[in-house]
Design a protein around this motif. Structure first.
Motif, PDB file in Angstrom:
ATOM      1  N   LEU A  42      52.693  22.837  58.546  1.00 40.40           N
ATOM      2  CA  LEU A  42      52.072  22.342  59.772  1.00 40.40           C
ATOM      3  C   LEU A  42      51.494  20.947  59.543  1.00 40.40           C
ATOM      4  O   LEU A  42      50.997  20.645  58.462  1.00 40.40           O
ATOM      5  N   SER A  43      51.556  20.134  60.587  1.00 42.03           N
ATOM      6  CA  SER A  43      50.868  18.850  60.533  1.00 42.03           C
ATOM      7  C   SER A  43      49.365  19.090  60.619  1.00 42.03           C
ATOM      8  O   SER A  43      48.913  20.177  60.999  1.00 42.03           O
ATOM      9  N   ASP A  60      47.248  17.818  62.737  1.00 42.89           N
ATOM     10  CA  ASP A  60      46.860  18.050  64.130  1.00 42.89           C
ATOM     11  C   ASP A  60      47.195  19.478  64.569  1.00 42.89           C
ATOM     12  O   ASP A  60      46.396  20.130  65.252  1.00 42.89           O
ATOM     13  N   SER A  61      48.368  19.970  64.174  1.00 44.77           N
ATOM     14  CA  SER A  61      48.777  21.321  64.563  1.00 44.77           C
ATOM     15  C   SER A  61      47.877  22.370  63.929  1.00 44.77           C
ATOM     16  O   SER A  61      47.462  23.330  64.587  1.00 44.77           O
ATOM     17  N   ASP A 114      44.367  22.210  65.565  1.00 50.74           N
ATOM     18  CA  ASP A 114      44.359  22.827  66.895  1.00 50.74           C
ATOM     19  C   ASP A 114      44.443  24.345  66.801  1.00 50.74           C
ATOM     20  O   ASP A 114      43.787  25.059  67.569  1.00 50.74           O
ATOM     21  N   LEU A 115      45.229  24.846  65.862  1.00 50.71           N
ATOM     22  CA  LEU A 115      45.407  26.289  65.725  1.00 50.71           C
ATOM     23  C   LEU A 115      44.125  26.969  65.266  1.00 50.71           C
ATOM     24  O   LEU A 115      43.673  27.946  65.875  1.00 50.71           O
TER      25      LEU A 115
END
Length: 217
Positions: free
Chosen positions: A34-35, A37-38, A41-42
């Motif tokens: 995952l990046s 940001d991802s 957010d998660l």
């Protein structure tokens, strides 16, 4: 190595019945990349919080660690000194790869390639289980370009305190020191450091592997 007899497989975090990598992957699936940001957010949307006692939002730790340029560190703190608490030991024996997955996905999102693993000096069972898990992952870790450094902490209550852990990694006496900045801002070698306990990283992995819907149910 088998799980602790008093650990009952739960709906998600303790779902696997054996600690080996094959069973782990059959139960939880392959770990995605995952990046930042991802991942932020998660874990933010699922309200993942630290399980070391303070309940600090994990997303805010990620943000603080990522905010400064340059090198960063990730630390998994198995140094559990709280009397009558064995949750870190339970995870080491029954779900080592879930903990390692959570640390790996966090480290890669932050651009960190070396992860520090703090293990109890006197906790032979936990050490053997985690060392075996790392041996099983050697090909995966080479592909992901992640390496692990093991540090042994004294089995005492203060040895698990964040500043004591960073002192240990930096080669100094592993005792708490006065610090005016959080570890996420100034930790290992004075650099931003994402430091959390095994249960926190296991929750991160469970969320990444199964998605928010399964995690929050």
């Amino acid at each position: 190595m088998t799980a602790l007899p008093f650990v009952v497989p739960g709906p998600l975090l303790l779902r696997s019945t054996r600690p080996d990598l094959q069973t782990h992957r059959e139960t939880h699936g392959e770990l995605p990349t995952l990046s930042l940001d991802s991942l932020r957010d998660l874990v933010g949307s699922a309200e993942v919080r630290g399980r070391g006692g303070a309940g600090f939002p994990f997303a805010r730790k990620l943000d603080a660690t990522a905010a400064r340029r340059g090198s960063r560190h990730v630390v998994v703190n198995f140094s559990e000194g709280e009397p009558a608490s064995h949750k870190d030991l339970a995870l080491a024996l029954s779900q080592p790869h879930l903990v390692l997955d959570g640390a790996s996905v966090s480290a890669l999102a932050l651009g960190v390639r070396t992860i520090h693993l703090i293990l109890p000096r006197d906790g032979l069972e936990a050490r053997l289980s985690m060392e075996l898990a790392l041996h099983e992952r050697r090909q995966l870790d080479r592909r992901m370009r992640v390496r692990w450094e093991i540090h042994l902490a004294a089995e005492s209550f203060v040895s698990g305190e964040a500043s004591a852990v960073t002192e240990l990694i930096d080669g100094r006496t592993p005792l708490p020191v006065t610090s005016w900045k959080p570890t996420a801002v100034s930790g290992v070698r004075g650099r931003p450091t994402l430091l959390s306990n095994p249960e926190t990283f296991a929750h991160v992995a469970a969320l990444v592997l199964h998605g928010r819907a399964a995690y929050v149910d």
